[in-house]
Design an enzyme around this catalytic site. Structure first.
Site, PDB file in Angstrom:
ATOM      1  N   GLU A   1      -9.163  -3.361   1.547  1.00  0.00           N
ATOM      2  CA  GLU A   1      -8.051  -2.774   0.790  1.00  0.00           C
ATOM      3  C   GLU A   1      -6.938  -3.791   0.584  1.00  0.00           C
ATOM      4  O   GLU A   1      -6.277  -3.786  -0.453  1.00  0.00           O
ATOM      5  CB  GLU A   1      -7.525  -1.545   1.541  1.00  0.00           C
ATOM      6  CG  GLU A   1      -8.494  -0.372   1.461  1.00  0.00           C
ATOM      7  CD  GLU A   1      -8.357   0.617   2.606  1.00  0.00           C
ATOM      8  OE1 GLU A   1      -8.723   0.256   3.742  1.00  0.00           O
ATOM      9  OE2 GLU A   1      -7.892   1.737   2.367  1.00  0.00           O
TER      10      GLU A   1
ATOM     11  N   ARG B   1       0.865  -1.172   0.000  1.00  0.00           N
ATOM     12  CA  ARG B   1       0.000   0.000   0.000  1.00  0.00           C
ATOM     13  C   ARG B   1       0.906   1.228   0.000  1.00  0.00           C
ATOM     14  O   ARG B   1       1.745   1.400   0.890  1.00  0.00           O
ATOM     15  CB  ARG B   1      -0.861   0.025   1.265  1.00  0.00           C
ATOM     16  CG  ARG B   1      -1.747   1.230   1.314  1.00  0.00           C
ATOM     17  CD  ARG B   1      -1.911   1.752   2.713  1.00  0.00           C
ATOM     18  NE  ARG B   1      -2.747   2.938   2.700  1.00  0.00           N
ATOM     19  CZ  ARG B   1      -2.839   3.783   3.708  1.00  0.00           C
ATOM     20  NH1 ARG B   1      -2.163   3.559   4.811  1.00  0.00           N
ATOM     21  NH2 ARG B   1      -3.603   4.842   3.624  1.00  0.00           N
TER      22      ARG B   1
ATOM     23  N   ARG C   1     -10.197  14.751  12.596  1.00  0.00           N
ATOM     24  CA  ARG C   1      -9.927  15.808  11.611  1.00  0.00           C
ATOM     25  C   ARG C   1     -11.163  16.684  11.429  1.00  0.00           C
ATOM     26  O   ARG C   1     -12.287  16.190  11.455  1.00  0.00           O
ATOM     27  CB  ARG C   1      -9.536  15.213  10.259  1.00  0.00           C
ATOM     28  CG  ARG C   1      -8.219  14.467  10.267  1.00  0.00           C
ATOM     29  CD  ARG C   1      -7.793  14.154   8.842  1.00  0.00           C
ATOM     30  NE  ARG C   1      -6.673  13.238   8.812  1.00  0.00           N
ATOM     31  CZ  ARG C   1      -6.727  12.005   8.326  1.00  0.00           C
ATOM     32  NH1 ARG C   1      -7.851  11.541   7.798  1.00  0.00           N
ATOM     33  NH2 ARG C   1      -5.663  11.236   8.346  1.00  0.00           N
TER      34      ARG C   1
END
Ligand code: ADP
Length: 393
Positions: free
Chosen positions: A379, A88, A236
């Protein structure tokens, strides 16, 4: 064929070993605190779990221990069984639009692009070098988080700032979580049996992003120049007015980097609730009528609804909305609230279906104008698929 998917951090290395004949996970695990006192690993395989504290001075040590353990635990019988390693990789700028076989040039580019992902690209290089040291003959593939978003049009990825910031400094929207959004897109293709659909893919975990997909291609995505942009996340802020930065710098006597750190680490759910970045904690507090937690949760839902609505218009309608990642896969009330707020688009949710977990499930009712699915993202599998695909070519 057996493929290892690797996600290397600055002091960690996560792996999954796949048998790609049936896409099953043979083993997975995590090496932590690499180069720091107390380094350790955990490996899970066939219902077993092995953990050990062991000195790991660098990523190469971690890879050596990993491969030794795969053999000593009889997970594989020889290293020759490993046909490829997929990594990744975070930032490929606008150069990498697809996954690639890792060459010296790729490593050089990762290094050159490191100012765009200062924590991730150097760690990704460490992971690649470690496998090169230990398994030099095995082909390796790099799968970029940014690649899927490279189909955005210029008017989408440019910010309305002086053009020179883009042309000379590379300031533009890059987008992240691309591997997850691509996995969701491929899974929807398998479910629908066609490629001509309009999809809004909502990856909402601790980090989060939403991507608009048309005919298998990314049209727009919420994260931007960095992962700070877009929806509100666990820690965030998501989108803000940039002018607040110098204002708070002066109030708090901080420099710009410290404020960006606050926006990345101390904002979002944890910032507004002053309690936790974890949606489970926030929902518990909401049940106890905690006002800050309620505002934090409502704002979180609201930002997701805002972007789904925006992308619905951008795509000229939508065939399917997908929820994935930690919150998207697990939080029944958050999915329900989002869908209820989208009622005016003709979205109707089936409450029984919405309470199911851990599998691909259609949560919209039969009379909903848009299909809504929960699809667990993977993923690691996407990385392994790309790896096998490229080494077979
Ligand atoms: P990351 O962005 O770190 O990969 P994940 O996709 O693993 O994050 O998501 C982690 C988040 O998922 C947690 O912070 C938590 O808020 C949320 N989560 C996990 N399970 C639940 C649940 N049952 N209900 C609500 N939120 C959940």
């Amino acid at each position: 064929m057996k493929i290892i998917s690797i996600n290397a951090g600055s002091s960690s290395l996560k792996f999954s070993l796949f048998n790609m004949d049936n896409e099953s996970v043979i083993a997975s695990g995590l090496f932590e605190r690499i180069g720091i006192e107390g380094s350790n690993y955990t490996i899970k395989y066939s219902g077993e779990k092995v953990s050990e504290e062991i000195e790991l001075n660098n990523h190469t040590d971690a890879v050596k221990v990993l491969l030794d353990k795969l053999i000593s635990l009889e997970i594989i019988s020889s290293l020759e069984e490993i046909n490829g390693v997929g990594h990744r990789l975070v930032h490929g700028k606008d150069k990498y639009t697809n996954s690639v076989i890792i060459t010296d040039e790729v490593i050089k580019d990762l290094d050159e692009f490191k100012e765009f992902a200062p924590l991730h690209n150097p760690a990704n290089i460490l992971g690649i070098q470690a496998f090169r040291d230990v398994l030099p003959e095995v082909p390796m593939v790099g799968v970029f988080d940014t690649a899927f978003h490279q189909t955005m049009e210029k008017e989408t990825y440019l910010y309305s700032v002086p053009y020179k910031w883009y042309s000379e400094y590379g300031v533009r929207k890059y987008g992240f979580h691309g591997t997850s959004h691509r996995y969701i897109t491929q899974t929807v293709k398998e479910i629908f049996g066609r490629e001509d659909f309009k999809l809004i893919s909502c990856h909402i975990g601790n980090g989060g992003s939403i991507t608009a997909v048309k005919d298998m291609k990314c049209i727009d995505t919420t994260m931007g120049f960095t992962p700070l942009a877009g929806i509100m996340m666990g820690t965030r802020s998501g989108e803000i007015d940039a002018s607040l930065i110098p204002y708070v710098m002066e109030k708090e006597g901080k420099n710009a980097s410290e404020i960006i750190e606050d926006l990345n680490k101390n904002s979002g759910l944890v910032g507004l609730s002053e309690y936790s970045s974890d949606m489970r904690d926030i929902l518990e507090k909401c049940d106890a009528c905690d006002e800050k937690a309620i505002v934090a949760k409502n704002k979180y839902v609201r930002r997701i609804v805002d972007y789904i609505a925006q992308y619905y218009v951008l795509l000229g309608g939508a065939d399917v909305i997908v929820f994935t990642a930690g919150v998207g896969e697990n939080s029944v009330p958050i999915r329900r609230e989002i869908c209820e707020k989208l009622h005016c688009l003709g979205i109707k949710i089936d409450l029984d279906q919405n309470s199911k977990r851990g599998e691909i499930v259609k949560i919209s009712s039969d009379d909903s104008k848009i299909d809504v699915y929960v699809i667990p993202t993977d993923e690691e599998l996407m990385i392994a698929r790309d790896t096998i695909d490229l080494i077979n070519r």
